[in-house]
Write a protein that holds these residues in place. Structure first.
Motif, short mmCIF file in Angstrom:
data_model
loop_
_atom_site.label_atom_id
_atom_site.label_comp_id
_atom_site.label_asym_id
_atom_site.label_seq_id
_atom_site.Cartn_x
_atom_site.Cartn_y
_atom_site.Cartn_z
N SER A 10 0.83 -1.21 0.00
CA SER A 10 0.00 0.00 0.00
C SER A 10 0.86 1.25 0.00
O SER A 10 0.62 2.19 -0.77
CB SER A 10 -0.92 0.02 1.23
OG SER A 10 -1.80 -1.05 1.21
N GLN A 11 1.86 1.27 0.88
CA GLN A 11 2.74 2.44 0.98
C GLN A 11 3.54 2.64 -0.31
O GLN A 11 3.74 3.76 -0.76
CB GLN A 11 3.67 2.29 2.17
CG GLN A 11 2.94 2.43 3.49
CD GLN A 11 3.84 2.18 4.68
OE1 GLN A 11 4.92 1.63 4.58
NE2 GLN A 11 3.37 2.59 5.85
N LYS A 14 1.42 4.22 -3.07
CA LYS A 14 1.23 5.66 -2.83
C LYS A 14 2.52 6.44 -3.10
O LYS A 14 2.49 7.48 -3.76
CB LYS A 14 0.77 5.90 -1.39
CG LYS A 14 0.48 7.37 -1.10
CD LYS A 14 0.07 7.60 0.34
CE LYS A 14 -1.36 7.24 0.55
NZ LYS A 14 -1.87 7.61 1.88
N GLU A 42 -4.40 2.43 -1.09
CA GLU A 42 -3.32 3.27 -0.57
C GLU A 42 -3.47 3.55 0.92
O GLU A 42 -2.48 3.73 1.61
CB GLU A 42 -3.27 4.61 -1.33
CG GLU A 42 -2.69 4.50 -2.71
CD GLU A 42 -2.47 5.85 -3.36
OE1 GLU A 42 -2.84 6.89 -2.77
OE2 GLU A 42 -1.92 5.88 -4.48
#
Length: 193
Positions: A10-11, A14, A42
């Motif tokens: 997720s990180q 982003k 995200e």
């Protein structure tokens, strides 16, 4: 602190999107998914399917190996993990004033990932929209008075009270007390089979 691979994905999405100057909508268009899905991924509110993840990585013009190259896949067998409070990471979720999340730990445990966070809910903080999460959620009010709406039910929780619910139901907390509130959050994500 070692974070779970799902949180790292997720990180990374982003970070890569922002470093390329791509908006959430532009990434969604290129990956052929909704803007809301990109935002949920995200902000760790949902786990992407393999097909969606591949489409997002391609939309970011990244090589698969490059994307996963520096992710920590440490599968320590230690049953004891100590995390000092200065290692709690701020988490950006919905753009709601007065909501300050910090991630304590995220680990894969039998059955799926578990994410533990702390929420400082400022006096008067209230969200207009309900949110949904692909997880079972446990909330424990450490301090304050919180109104928790889950679907069409409203629950008033005082310090020491807790609530457990299916996060796929729309939900939102509001601080209705005279002081800031402090909440422990534990999300239990189910593995998709």
């Amino acid at each position: 602190m070692q974070e779970d691979i799902i949180i790292q994905i997720s990180q990374k999405i982003k970070e890569q999107r922002k470093s390329r100057g791509i908006t959430v909508q532009e990434l969604a268009n290129k990956a052929e998914v909704s803007k809301g899905l990109i935002s949920q991924i995200e902000n760790n509110r949902t786990v992407p399917s393999l097909l969606v993840l591949v489409n997002i990585i391609r939309a970011l013009d990244l090589d698969m190996n490059e994307f996963f190259n520096d992710m920590d896949q440490d599968r320590r067998t230690s049953r004891i993990i100590v995390i000092r409070q200065d290692r709690y990471l701020p988490v950006e979720k919905e753009n709601s004033k007065g909501y300050h999340y910090r991630r304590v730990i995220s680990r894969n445990i039998k059955g799926g990932p578990v994410d533990v966070q702390l929420l400082d809910l400022k006096k008067g903080a209230r969200r207009n929209k309900m949110v949904k999460t692909d997880a079972w959620e446990y909330k424990y009010v450490i301090k304050g008075t919180v109104e928790y709406q889950v679907h069409n039910e409203v629950h008033i929780l005082e310090a020491g009270d807790s609530i457990f619910f299916d996060g796929r139901l729309g939900h939102k907390p509001a601080n209705i007390g005279n002081d800031d509130a402090f909440i422990l959050i534990v999300c239990f994500f189910e593995n998709a089979d």
